[in-house]
Design an enzyme around this catalytic site. Structure first.
Site, PDB file in Angstrom:
ATOM      1  N   LYS A 114      -2.075  37.169  52.158  1.00  0.00           N
ATOM      2  CA  LYS A 114      -0.434  37.183  52.251  1.00  0.00           C
ATOM      3  C   LYS A 114       0.040  37.372  50.915  1.00  0.00           C
ATOM      4  O   LYS A 114      -0.601  36.417  49.980  1.00  0.00           O
ATOM      5  CB  LYS A 114       0.095  36.023  52.987  1.00  0.00           C
ATOM      6  CG  LYS A 114       1.313  36.194  53.410  1.00  0.00           C
ATOM      7  CD  LYS A 114       1.910  34.990  54.191  1.00  0.00           C
ATOM      8  CE  LYS A 114       3.470  34.964  54.437  1.00  0.00           C
ATOM      9  NZ  LYS A 114       3.757  33.892  55.281  1.00  0.00           N
ATOM     10  N   HIS A 116       2.986  37.069  49.797  1.00  0.00           N
ATOM     11  CA  HIS A 116       4.386  36.721  49.842  1.00  0.00           C
ATOM     12  C   HIS A 116       4.536  35.306  50.630  1.00  0.00           C
ATOM     13  O   HIS A 116       3.561  34.921  51.032  1.00  0.00           O
ATOM     14  CB  HIS A 116       5.678  37.633  50.555  1.00  0.00           C
ATOM     15  CG  HIS A 116       5.217  37.668  51.953  1.00  0.00           C
ATOM     16  ND1 HIS A 116       4.489  38.588  52.480  1.00  0.00           N
ATOM     17  CD2 HIS A 116       5.953  37.128  53.070  1.00  0.00           C
ATOM     18  CE1 HIS A 116       4.284  38.589  53.919  1.00  0.00           C
ATOM     19  NE2 HIS A 116       5.135  37.710  54.259  1.00  0.00           N
TER      20      HIS A 116
END
Length: 227
Positions: A114, A116
């Site tokens: 991921k 963010h």
């Protein structure tokens, strides 16, 4: 006195292994018939852990995982669940262990990092110390290998793997997938139950004896030694 205690403890351990087989049959997770495996073999039984798919089944399954872990005496600091099936297993097992008085952190990985928010490839507690991997079965060992690499990359130590069922059958060599993991990574693999436990269940359970000869023949043809 020590001998009596050891015998009693062994009997209790064997009982919960048999109880797990019975539970898997009742949940129709463990079925009998004719099923083709990934290796192209015709197996007289099929185990699909994905069918532990409601709250009560997951609660009971997690308790069996916790029992197997505590009976194994493997020293560990946290749990790790490989995506995807290992995620609910690790979470449920952490709850079951807490109910037994052993509160430990857990985490799991994402299939893709991921970029963010909190970012990274894992969710939950930080990977550190001795990490026990919780999974459903070991087939080719790919999930275990990836988990071990991820754990070591974080500076933690993989200390063992706990699975639901060990089919105890040969892979590409004379060793089973479980034995290959133990040999290649020098860590223990603890199953809640094994194919031998299934045979013991079939021998003693009314209405199940008709499946015994087919499962025993499969064990004789494709099985590995208990070592």
């Amino acid at each position: 006195m020590a001998t009596i205690i050891l015998t009693t403890a062994t009997a209790m351990y064997n009982n919960f292994r048999q109880d797990f087989i019975r539970f898997a049959v009742q949940q129709k997770v463990l079925c009998f018939g004719e099923f083709q495996t990934k290796a192209g073999r015709l197996s007289p039984y099929f185990f699909n852990a994905g069918l532990f798919n409601d709250g009560d089944a997951l609660r009971n399954l997690s308790q069996f995982y916790a029992q197997a872990i505590l009976a194994s005496n493997i020293p560990f600091d946290m749990l790790f669940g490989p995506a995807y099936k290992g995620i609910p297993l690790a979470a449920g097992t952490a709850i079951a262990l807490a109910e037994q008085g052993r509160n430990v952190p857990y985490c799991y990985n994402r299939k893709e990092a991921k970029d963010h928010g909190e970012g990274g490839t894992t969710v939950g507690a930080k990977l550190q110390g001795r990490v026990l991997i919780i999974d459903d079965v070991i087939s080719a060992g790919t999930s275990v290998r990836e988990s071990i690499e991820l754990i070591r990359a974080a500076g933690a130590e993989p200390c063992g793997v706990v699975i639901a069922l060990d089919r105890m059958e040969k892979g590409q060599t004379e060793l089973s997938a479980v034995q290959e993991v133990q040999r290649n990574y020098d860590i223990p693999v603890v199953p809640i139950a094994t194919l031998d436990d299934l045979l013991g269940y079939l021998q003693g359970e009314a209405g199940m004896v008709q499946n015994l000869s087919a499962v025993q023949a499969y064990r004789d043809r494709y099985g590995v030694k208990n070592a």
